[in-house]
Design a protein around this motif. Sequence first.
Motif, PDB file in Angstrom:
ATOM      1  N   UNK A  61       0.821  -1.210   0.000  1.00 50.84           N
ATOM      2  CA  UNK A  61       0.000   0.000   0.000  1.00 50.84           C
ATOM      3  C   UNK A  61       0.856   1.261   0.000  1.00 50.84           C
ATOM      4  N   UNK A  62       1.912   1.256   0.787  1.00 49.13           N
ATOM      5  CA  UNK A  62       2.777   2.433   0.842  1.00 49.13           C
ATOM      6  C   UNK A  62       3.481   2.631  -0.492  1.00 49.13           C
ATOM      7  N   UNK A  63       3.979   1.539  -1.067  1.00 48.14           N
ATOM      8  CA  UNK A  63       4.635   1.644  -2.376  1.00 48.14           C
ATOM      9  C   UNK A  63       3.648   2.108  -3.439  1.00 48.14           C
ATOM     10  N   UNK A  64       2.427   1.586  -3.362  1.00 48.96           N
ATOM     11  CA  UNK A  64       1.392   1.984  -4.319  1.00 48.96           C
ATOM     12  C   UNK A  64       1.044   3.451  -4.158  1.00 48.96           C
ATOM     13  N   UNK A  65       0.907   3.886  -2.909  1.00 44.27           N
ATOM     14  CA  UNK A  65       0.578   5.295  -2.665  1.00 44.27           C
ATOM     15  C   UNK A  65       1.629   6.217  -3.259  1.00 44.27           C
ATOM     16  N   UNK A  66       2.889   5.881  -3.064  1.00 43.78           N
ATOM     17  CA  UNK A  66       3.965   6.697  -3.609  1.00 43.78           C
ATOM     18  C   UNK A  66       3.924   6.711  -5.139  1.00 43.78           C
ATOM     19  N   UNK A  67       3.655   5.532  -5.732  1.00 39.49           N
ATOM     20  CA  UNK A  67       3.622   5.443  -7.196  1.00 39.49           C
ATOM     21  C   UNK A  67       2.412   6.185  -7.764  1.00 39.49           C
ATOM     22  N   UNK A  68       1.288   6.101  -7.073  1.00 41.04           N
ATOM     23  CA  UNK A  68       0.094   6.803  -7.532  1.00 41.04           C
ATOM     24  C   UNK A  68       0.329   8.309  -7.515  1.00 41.04           C
TER      25      UNK A  68
ATOM     26  N   UNK B  71       0.708   8.048 -11.432  1.00 43.73           N
ATOM     27  CA  UNK B  71      -0.643   7.864 -11.950  1.00 43.73           C
ATOM     28  C   UNK B  71      -1.471   9.145 -11.918  1.00 43.73           C
ATOM     29  N   UNK B  72      -1.490   9.854 -10.780  1.00 41.32           N
ATOM     30  CA  UNK B  72      -2.328  11.051 -10.690  1.00 41.32           C
ATOM     31  C   UNK B  72      -1.938  12.123 -11.695  1.00 41.32           C
ATOM     32  N   UNK B  73      -0.637  12.422 -11.874  1.00 40.43           N
ATOM     33  CA  UNK B  73      -0.284  13.390 -12.924  1.00 40.43           C
ATOM     34  C   UNK B  73      -0.715  12.926 -14.312  1.00 40.43           C
ATOM     35  N   UNK B  74      -0.587  11.627 -14.588  1.00 39.59           N
ATOM     36  CA  UNK B  74      -1.004  11.106 -15.888  1.00 39.59           C
ATOM     37  C   UNK B  74      -2.511  11.256 -16.086  1.00 39.59           C
ATOM     38  N   UNK B  75      -3.272  10.943 -15.043  1.00 36.44           N
ATOM     39  CA  UNK B  75      -4.719  11.066 -15.156  1.00 36.44           C
ATOM     40  C   UNK B  75      -5.140  12.511 -15.378  1.00 36.44           C
ATOM     41  N   UNK B  76      -4.452  13.444 -14.743  1.00 34.62           N
ATOM     42  CA  UNK B  76      -4.764  14.854 -14.952  1.00 34.62           C
ATOM     43  C   UNK B  76      -4.438  15.266 -16.392  1.00 34.62           C
ATOM     44  N   UNK B  77      -3.308  14.798 -16.892  1.00 33.63           N
ATOM     45  CA  UNK B  77      -2.950  15.091 -18.282  1.00 33.63           C
ATOM     46  C   UNK B  77      -3.958  14.474 -19.251  1.00 33.63           C
ATOM     47  N   UNK B  78      -4.398  13.258 -18.941  1.00 35.04           N
ATOM     48  CA  UNK B  78      -5.389  12.588 -19.779  1.00 35.04           C
ATOM     49  C   UNK B  78      -6.704  13.363 -19.793  1.00 35.04           C
ATOM     50  N   UNK B  79      -7.113  13.867 -18.622  1.00 30.61           N
ATOM     51  CA  UNK B  79      -8.329  14.658 -18.535  1.00 30.61           C
ATOM     52  C   UNK B  79      -8.211  15.931 -19.369  1.00 30.61           C
ATOM     53  N   UNK B  80      -7.070  16.600 -19.277  1.00 28.84           N
ATOM     54  CA  UNK B  80      -6.874  17.826 -20.054  1.00 28.84           C
ATOM     55  C   UNK B  80      -6.887  17.553 -21.553  1.00 28.84           C
ATOM     56  N   UNK B  81      -6.348  16.418 -21.973  1.00 32.81           N
ATOM     57  CA  UNK B  81      -6.390  16.046 -23.390  1.00 32.81           C
ATOM     58  C   UNK B  81      -7.824  15.825 -23.857  1.00 32.81           C
ATOM     59  N   UNK B  82      -8.629  15.184 -23.018  1.00 33.20           N
ATOM     60  CA  UNK B  82     -10.031  14.953 -23.384  1.00 33.20           C
ATOM     61  C   UNK B  82     -10.792  16.275 -23.479  1.00 33.20           C
TER      62      UNK B  82
ATOM     63  N   UNK C 196      -1.423  -6.241  -7.012  1.00 33.00           N
ATOM     64  CA  UNK C 196      -1.659  -4.806  -6.879  1.00 33.00           C
ATOM     65  C   UNK C 196      -0.585  -4.020  -7.618  1.00 33.00           C
ATOM     66  N   UNK C 197       0.653  -4.386  -7.411  1.00 33.05           N
ATOM     67  CA  UNK C 197       1.758  -3.706  -8.093  1.00 33.05           C
ATOM     68  C   UNK C 197       1.653  -3.892  -9.602  1.00 33.05           C
ATOM     69  N   UNK C 198       1.316  -5.110 -10.015  1.00 36.83           N
ATOM     70  CA  UNK C 198       1.196  -5.386 -11.451  1.00 36.83           C
ATOM     71  C   UNK C 198       0.040  -4.608 -12.074  1.00 36.83           C
ATOM     72  N   UNK C 199      -1.105  -4.580 -11.376  1.00 34.17           N
ATOM     73  CA  UNK C 199      -2.270  -3.873 -11.899  1.00 34.17           C
ATOM     74  C   UNK C 199      -2.007  -2.374 -12.003  1.00 34.17           C
ATOM     75  N   UNK C 200      -1.304  -1.829 -11.020  1.00 33.38           N
ATOM     76  CA  UNK C 200      -0.993  -0.402 -11.062  1.00 33.38           C
ATOM     77  C   UNK C 200      -0.117  -0.081 -12.265  1.00 33.38           C
ATOM     78  N   UNK C 201       0.880  -0.921 -12.525  1.00 34.20           N
ATOM     79  CA  UNK C 201       1.745  -0.709 -13.680  1.00 34.20           C
ATOM     80  C   UNK C 201       0.943  -0.801 -14.979  1.00 34.20           C
TER      81      UNK C 201
END
Length: 371
Positions: free
Chosen positions: A49-56, A60-71, A317-322
């Motif tokens: 969970x801690x590793x996932x939180x750091x990776x998110x 992930x969150x910056x990517x999702x924001x960029x994806x939203x702006x592209x849409x 969890x790690x695999x799904x996040x990637x």
Amino acid sequence: MTSLRLPAQLIMQPERTDAPLSSEQKTFHRLSQQIAKVRQQMSDWESAMEATRQRVLKDLLPLRDQHLQLRIQLLVQLDSISLTQKLGKADSETLSQMIAQLAEHLMTESSDPQLQEIYDRHGGPDAEEQALFAEMKASMEDFFNLNPEAAGADAENGDSENPEAWTERERRQTQSQRERQRAQPKTARQKAQEARQAEQAGQIRESMQSIYRRLVSAVHPDREADPILRTEKTVLMQRINQAYGENDLLQLLALQHELGLMNAQAIHQLGDAHLKKYNQALKEQLATLKGKMQALQQHLAGNLGVSPFAVHSPQALTRDLQETIQATRQAMSGLRQEMKRLAQPVYLKRWIKSARREMALQHCSIDDDFF
């Protein structure tokens, strides 16, 4: 002076012996192993969970924001096309419907004011639709007694069925029902069962208190003159208090063994009657740990926005996040290419035609489901 050795996270397990184990000894051994397994699983989940939180946060969150702006950029591009390019009536209507659907969806994710403007231009309800919606809303309010004017005496008493009043009424009804259930006379069988449970809980509590008092007597830091040992005993005391507070029988037994207050064969030397109390405590401890494990997984699933059943293991969890990160990057790349192609009139017409076909299929599917 020899420094007091701090205990690790110990789990007491019966050592192998030539003598056959009794039923209670086997139960103790099995429960000890299950608790150790759940503890390790929880440790693995917490690390994941801690590793996932750091990776998110990092990826992930910056990517999702960029994806939203592209849409949003795609929506603005389509809106601009609808205003500047001359299209046939059918193509214009299809494009407008697509723009309205995309704008409506994006408004659930972004508060960008231009989204509402674009939606109103292409899909905002006209006066007739607004009047129909208002009529339906009024009918629903009357039906469910949500309209204060139609609530009659309830409204006069200040108890109209707004959400807060409804929630409070439901809470009072539930509480009243529970009180009635508690007030019902208990059967002899229920009384006997409660008495056995109370007696069992008392015996477990006495056993835990006995171990706790013995540990406190052995390591209480206030009785230690040496400053180094006093510091180490203070840490030990904290561990003892934590284990006792969490009803962690195994850790209390492990601390006894570490401090030389019991030998490795002490569990085997206990009678079945005593072990039975320990085993009941271990069952309760195992149930508590499993509950914490489930809550941990549900918390993680909630943060990721997925079903709890979709989270199978820390490794998954790690695999799904990637995979999610990779899929988001691919979606962004596809959006950029699509936006370039939509600038070409020939591709735009094919795109609108394909969109019209998909909407027709969706409409047919809805009709089939309805009928």
